[in-house]
Design a protein around this motif. Sequence first.
Motif, PDB file in Angstrom:
ATOM      1  N   GLN A 121       0.841  -1.201   0.000  1.00 56.98           N
ATOM      2  CA  GLN A 121       0.000   0.000   0.000  1.00 56.98           C
ATOM      3  C   GLN A 121       0.876   1.250   0.000  1.00 56.98           C
ATOM      4  O   GLN A 121       0.632   2.193  -0.749  1.00 56.98           O
ATOM      5  N   ALA A 124       2.584   1.551  -3.376  1.00 55.24           N
ATOM      6  CA  ALA A 124       1.710   2.089  -4.415  1.00 55.24           C
ATOM      7  C   ALA A 124       1.559   3.606  -4.252  1.00 55.24           C
ATOM      8  O   ALA A 124       1.605   4.351  -5.230  1.00 55.24           O
ATOM      9  N   ALA A 125       1.426   4.051  -3.014  1.00 60.87           N
ATOM     10  CA  ALA A 125       1.268   5.487  -2.766  1.00 60.87           C
ATOM     11  C   ALA A 125       2.545   6.239  -3.144  1.00 60.87           C
ATOM     12  O   ALA A 125       2.495   7.288  -3.788  1.00 60.87           O
ATOM     13  N   PRO A 132       6.699  10.185   1.948  1.00 62.87           N
ATOM     14  CA  PRO A 132       6.398   9.186   2.983  1.00 62.87           C
ATOM     15  C   PRO A 132       5.297   9.663   3.937  1.00 62.87           C
ATOM     16  O   PRO A 132       4.432   8.888   4.323  1.00 62.87           O
ATOM     17  N   ARG A 134       2.849  11.859   3.346  1.00 63.38           N
ATOM     18  CA  ARG A 134       1.559  11.834   2.652  1.00 63.38           C
ATOM     19  C   ARG A 134       1.046  10.408   2.514  1.00 63.38           C
ATOM     20  O   ARG A 134      -0.136  10.140   2.727  1.00 63.38           O
ATOM     21  N   HIS A 138      -2.497   9.578   4.111  1.00 58.87           N
ATOM     22  CA  HIS A 138      -3.670   9.396   3.256  1.00 58.87           C
ATOM     23  C   HIS A 138      -4.001   7.941   2.993  1.00 58.87           C
ATOM     24  O   HIS A 138      -5.128   7.614   2.651  1.00 58.87           O
ATOM     25  N   VAL A 139      -3.009   7.079   3.116  1.00 62.37           N
ATOM     26  CA  VAL A 139      -3.245   5.691   2.738  1.00 62.37           C
ATOM     27  C   VAL A 139      -3.168   4.736   3.936  1.00 62.37           C
ATOM     28  O   VAL A 139      -4.063   3.931   4.157  1.00 62.37           O
ATOM     29  N   PRO A 142      -5.638   5.988   7.603  1.00 62.17           N
ATOM     30  CA  PRO A 142      -7.080   5.729   7.608  1.00 62.17           C
ATOM     31  C   PRO A 142      -7.413   4.242   7.742  1.00 62.17           C
ATOM     32  O   PRO A 142      -8.369   3.883   8.415  1.00 62.17           O
ATOM     33  N   GLN A 143      -6.604   3.405   7.112  1.00 65.27           N
ATOM     34  CA  GLN A 143      -6.858   1.961   7.206  1.00 65.27           C
ATOM     35  C   GLN A 143      -6.526   1.447   8.597  1.00 65.27           C
ATOM     36  O   GLN A 143      -7.182   0.559   9.137  1.00 65.27           O
ATOM     37  N   ARG A 220     -17.136   2.824   5.418  1.00 64.61           N
ATOM     38  CA  ARG A 220     -18.193   2.256   4.576  1.00 64.61           C
ATOM     39  C   ARG A 220     -17.670   1.188   3.644  1.00 64.61           C
ATOM     40  O   ARG A 220     -18.431   0.601   2.908  1.00 64.61           O
ATOM     41  N   TYR A 221     -16.381   1.043   3.616  1.00 72.73           N
ATOM     42  CA  TYR A 221     -15.859   0.067   2.661  1.00 72.73           C
ATOM     43  C   TYR A 221     -15.867  -1.333   3.245  1.00 72.73           C
ATOM     44  O   TYR A 221     -15.961  -1.513   4.423  1.00 72.73           O
TER      45      TYR A 221
END
Lengths: 221, 241
Positions: A121, A124-125, A132, A134, A138-139, A142-143, A220-221
């Motif tokens: 992940q 990919a970002a 690093p 960001r 952002h990735v 949140p997860q 919601r995912y």
Amino acid sequence: MFSYTFQWKQAFARLPVMLEGAVVTIEIALLSMLIGIALAVLLTGFRLSGNRVLSGIAATWVEIARNTPALFQIYMAHFGLGSFGLHLSPYTSLLLGITFNNAGYLAENFRGALKAIPDTQTRAARSLGMTPVRAFGHVVLPQMLRIAFLPMTNQMVWAILMTSLGITVGMNTDLYGVTQDLNALTFRTFELFALAAVIFYLITKTVQIGARLVAARLFRY
Amino acid sequence: MIEIENVRKSFGSLEVLKGIDLTVNKGEVLTIIGGSGSGKSTLLTCINGLEPINSGRIVVDGTEVHAKSTDLNKLRRKLGIVFQQWNAFPHLTVLENVMLAPRKVLGLSKAEAEAIAVKQLTHVGLADKLGVYPSRLSGGQQQRMAIARALAMSPDYMLFDEVTSALDPQLVGEVLDTLRMLASEGMTMICVTHEMKFAREVSDRVAFFSKGVMAEIGVPQQIFEAPRNPETAAFVKLTQA
């Protein structure tokens, strides 16, 4: 054989005072969580830093917080620090003790949550040109929050219940402390503590339901 | 232009690239074929600086990728990469997945980023999936989303790292069609692939990698019909059997 006569009115008459105590309980729990989360983030960073001293500090903290009674931790915050000349008020020591406990448990949760997110992940970002920071913000974060959300809710409930340990360091303005003082005045032990238990239950249940609603909106995912 | 000069790369004591020399011109489609562990995927991740190299150099449009002074985040805007595992961001919708980098890296407004994202997603055939979370997509759709996500940065080069290898056979076609479309539009592409038919059809040149060495490079017809290197011949024969 059963000579106790219930006098619920006496207990209900004290409800306003007990509710004031409940506010203090919620306040301590909330503060201990906010500071605890901040410290847990820091400890997680320490653990992953690769620096021996920092990760040692974090590991020790987590070990003590998770493997000793919360009562001991609150005791140490009050009497332990007191014997080194640092005298904290019951309120502060209770807050400190619970915060210490929260931070330890949450740090471990955060670490587990981070491990659950594959490196790919971040890769990919980064490959999209993100720095690093960001990529993390952002990735990964949140997860991670989603995974750590339920344990965080549990810890909040635990923090609310842990405030009851404050009586051992002389705390008498929180829900449990207030109830204990009222008990000494009126001897309506069963009624008062039953009422306190109901209030505790309602607070923790509200937290759990609220958390579920927030989670349903956020994730919601 | 991507210039690769005598690149060596080791993981621990294992040397996976043993001095690769290769130039990819603007507008060219180069496919890299070869067995597992031949270093083809590693080369791609070295080109966009995700992996450091041990010696040699890689220069993209005059910028040396592994030079200390190179701003890799800036360079990567030019180099889109799509991986075997598509790496969708699960917490974002399809649209948000594609909008993220244009917004946060290029600093575009929400409206601008959305316009670009919608355009790219339409391009790869996902216009009806904008508000959906990736978990609801098939592997092929997720992979096409990953392609749109890379394209949204308007890269000059696209690197495809075995993008169909993790897909169910019936989903391979839709992703390859997307790649064919990009090739026909003139995108400069380096594709590491096991799809020989695709390589033959789309490539300007095909490179065969074996054990960290580029054993042979040439036009598809020559590589597949008249390979000069016996290893290439054996590999081609094996994959076409």
